[in-house]
Design an enzyme around this catalytic site. Sequence first.
Site, short mmCIF file in Angstrom:
data_model
loop_
_atom_site.label_atom_id
_atom_site.label_comp_id
_atom_site.label_asym_id
_atom_site.label_seq_id
_atom_site.Cartn_x
_atom_site.Cartn_y
_atom_site.Cartn_z
N LEU A 179 0.82 -1.21 0.00
CA LEU A 179 0.00 0.00 0.00
C LEU A 179 0.85 1.25 0.00
CD1 LEU A 179 -2.91 -0.88 2.42
CD2 LEU A 179 -2.99 -0.62 -0.04
N ARG B 47 -6.26 -4.69 20.69
CA ARG B 47 -5.63 -5.99 20.47
C ARG B 47 -4.72 -6.44 21.60
NH1 ARG B 47 -4.23 -5.11 14.05
NH2 ARG B 47 -6.36 -5.43 13.39
N HIS C 55 1.65 -10.23 14.58
CA HIS C 55 0.91 -9.74 13.43
C HIS C 55 1.49 -8.48 12.81
CE1 HIS C 55 -2.41 -8.90 10.85
NE2 HIS C 55 -2.76 -7.81 11.47
#
Lengths: 637, 250
Positions: free
Chosen positions: A43, A330, A401
Amino acid sequence: MDLNSQVPSGPIEKKWDQHRFEMKLVNPSNKRKHTILVVGSGLAGASAAASLAELGYNVKCFCYQDSPRRAHSIAAQGGINAAKNYPNDGDSISRLFYDTVKGGDFRSREANVYRLAQISVNIIDQCVAQGVPFAREYGGLLDNRSFGGAQVSRTFYARGQTGQQLLLGAYQALERQIHLRKVQMFPRTEMLDLIVIDGKARGITARNLVTGTIESFVGDAVVLATGGYGNVFYLSTNAKNSNATAIWRAYKRGAAFANPCYTQIHPTCIPVSGHYQSKLTLMSESLRNDGRIWVPLKKGDPRPPNEIPRQERDYFLERKYPSFGNLVPRDVASRNAKQICDEGRGVGPTGQSVYLDFAEALERLGEETIREKYGNLFEMYERITAENPYKVPMRIYPAIHYTMGGLWVDYNLMSTIPGLFVAGEANFSDHGANRLGASALMQGLADGYFIIPYTLGNYLASTKLEKVTAEDPRCKQTEDGVSALTHQLLSINGQRPADSFHQELGKVLWEDCGMARSEAGLKRALRKIPEIREEFWKDLRVIGANEELNQELEKAGRVADYMDLAELICRDALERAESCGCHFREEFQTPEGEAKRNDSDFCYVAAWEFKGRGQPPALHKEALHFENVHLTQRSYK
Amino acid sequence: MNLTLFVWRQEDANAQGRMEKYEAQAITPDMSFLEMLDVVNLGLIAQGRAPIAFEHDCREGICGSCSMMINGVAHGPRPATATCQLHMRHFKDGDTLHIEPWRSKAFPVIKDLVVDRGSFDRIIQAGGYVSVNTGNAPDANAIPVPKVDSELAMDAAACIGCGACVAACPNGSAALFTSAKISHLGLLPQGGPEREIRVLRMVEAMDEEGFGNCTMHRECEAVCPKQISTNFIARMNREFLRASLKHAKT
C-alpha cells in the site's frame, strides 16, 4: 545523532496545512529531472510510486515478488478507518486522533497522528474514485463497521478482503504509470544494501532473484516501504517472504531504528497445530463485532462447547471490560487470552486457544446475514481446521501480526539519513506502542498518497545533490560488500538449513519477548541469541549458487539479519522498564493486571544507532510531548 | 501419511525439464500442501540435493503466488481452494501425486514450478484502471452506487491473479482474468468514462501476449480459487462488441 522531529509550530489542527504552505516546491519541468527509488510495492510503496510519477518524477520501483500486486498488504482483511462520520455516531478527526493516541498507549507523536486522522477522509475518496468496491448500503452509500478501541463505526471495508481491494487500487494506479513510462518496475528484485554518498541516500544495491546479478541503482532520494519485521518470530501472520533486510541494512548504514520492542500480537488467529507449521493465519478483528469470546468456567471441562450451559461459561472480556467488551484493543484482548490459557482454562487439543462463538449472532441475525458479512472468513477457517464455525465455535489464539517499531522518521517521514524516506509499516511513526485495527491500511496509504509526495519534493527543492551514476566507485564498493556476504553464506557448507535456525530464534523471542516480558527472560534471550547466531555462521547449509533462482540463499540472507534484529528487540525491551501497549513487562502492572506506564521516565521514542559489528548500539531519545491529549491510564472498562 | 511425488524439475528457462520421483514421508493430515513440500525440501537439503523451487508467499489464499498443477488440475482437487490452502487431509496414505508448473505459452517456466506471469501485469497496464490522479477525488458518497452493482463488481474484483484459469484452459486463454477486471471497473460509475477504450485495449493486450481464444470450455471457472464466474467473460464479449461497433464508425 540528531533526532529533530521537525514538527511544525502552531495549533495541531493547522500544522499540516501550514507546513504544506511552507514547503518548497519543485517546478513541474524540473520534476522530470529527478529519479526516485521506491522499494516495496505494498500500500505505501505502490501509492507513493504512483503518486510521485503522476507528479512528473521518474520512479524506479522494486519488489521481491513476481508482481507488485502480491505485496502482503493484500492479506489485510477487516477494513480501513476514516473519520468520515457517515453513520452520524459522533466521530470526528479529533476523535480518531484521540482514539489512536490512546490506543497506542501514549507513545506516539501527537502531530503525526493528528495529520493521519485528517488525511484519513481523503483516502476513502481517492480509493472510491479508483473503483475500490467498498461495501455499500441499499441506498448506494458506503457502509461502516466497528473495530477494537473505538466506540464509533468508522471502518470501511470490502467484504473480508479490504487490503486486497485497496492494494489493487494502488497497484492499478502504479500499472498505469508503468504504461505511461513514468515508473520502471523491477519485480523479483531484492534490495540488499543502501548506497549513501556524501551523507545522503542516493541509491540501492539489489540482487536480481532470477539471475543472481548484483546491481546498483542510483537516484536523488530513496523511499523504503518494505513492511514490518514480524517474521523475526518465525511464526507470524506475515507472508513467508516478508522480511526486515531492507530496513535492517539501512539501519547499518546509519538510519536510527525506533522502538523495536513494540511488536503487536493479534488476538484472533488460528491456533498452532504442529511443528511443521510454516505460518499462522489471522481471522479478522471484525469478527469480534458479532463473535463472543469465552472459555469454560471450570478448568479442563471435557464437554464440547455446545453442551456447556451459559452460566458455566466465562465471557472474560465482557466481564472485565463491560464498556468495550469483545472490542477492547488488540494488546488487551491478547494478554487476557494468554492469562486464561496460562491458568489452564484454555480449550482445544493443546489448551492454547479460546472460543470465538457466533451462536448468538447466528440466532439474532440469521445465517444469511452472517454469511454475507463474514462468509469468506468462515470458509477460510473451515478449510484450515476442518471445523464448521456455523456449527461449533471457532478456536483462536494470539499470534505476531504487526510491528509498530521501525526506522525512525521525522514529521516529513525522512529517516536520520537525509534523502531516505520510510513509509508504511517500515517506519515507526503513528501507532505508538499498539496499533488499532484498520489503522495500518490508513497509515500506509496516507504516507504514500498524501505525505511523501509533498515532503519529498520539499527535500529535493532544498537540497543540493551532486551528480552520481551507477558506475561510481562508491556504488561498486557497496556491490562488493553484498557479493562478499552472499559468497560467505554459500560457502559455510554446514548441516542445517536457514529455516531451522529461524525456527529456533523465533521460539526464543516468542517465549521471552512475546506477549509478556521480564528482566530475567530478556536477559536469558540476550544470552541465547548470540549462541544461535554463532551456530548459524558455523553450520548453515545453502544448496546451489548465486547465479540462479535460489530460494534458500534468499532465506539465509534474511535470517542472518533476523539474528541481529532479535537482539536489538530484546535490548530495547529490557531498556524500557515500564509496560505500555503491546510491550508488557511483568514487573510493571496495575493490581488488575493492566499495563502500567511510567511517564516520568519513559515518555520517549527509543531510537537506536548502529555502532559497528560487535559493538553495542547507542540509544537516543526523542521526548514525546502531549499538548492536546491528557496522559491517563488507559481504561476500556 | 507417506506419498510418492513426481515433480517437474527444470534448472532454468532454457534447460530441458523432466519429472523426478520423490518420497514424501511422515506427512500429517493437518499440513498444508506447501508445508508438505517444505518437508520434502528439508529432506532434499539434508541429502545435499537442490530443493524444489515453488512460488508462495501469504499462504492464506490471497496473494496469488502459489501456482501448481496437482494431478493435472490447477491448484489440485478441492474446489475454490488455492494450493496454499489445500490440506493433506484431502489425500490418502500411499497416494501418488504429479506436480507440474502452470502450462501455458504465455507463462514461461523460470525454474521448477516457478513461472513468469508478467503477461498479466501487462494486460492491466493496457487499461485495467481508472485514470484518476491522487488528489482529484470527489467525496466518496457523492456518487451512490446500487448495492447489486457494487456486489457484482466485488465478485469480479476478488480475482487474485494466480493464473489457474490460463493453466486449466485447453486454449491457454486469459479471458477469465481479463474479463474480471473489465467487469469490476465497468460495473462501477467511476469506471464508466473509460469503459470502451479499456475493453478494446485490454483484449488487444491479451491477444498480443500469446494467450489463446476463449471457446467456453469453462475449465477456468472450475479451478478458480475465488470462483470467478464465466458470466464475466460473456459480459466482456458484450462490452467488446459494443465498443468495437461504436469505434468502427468513427
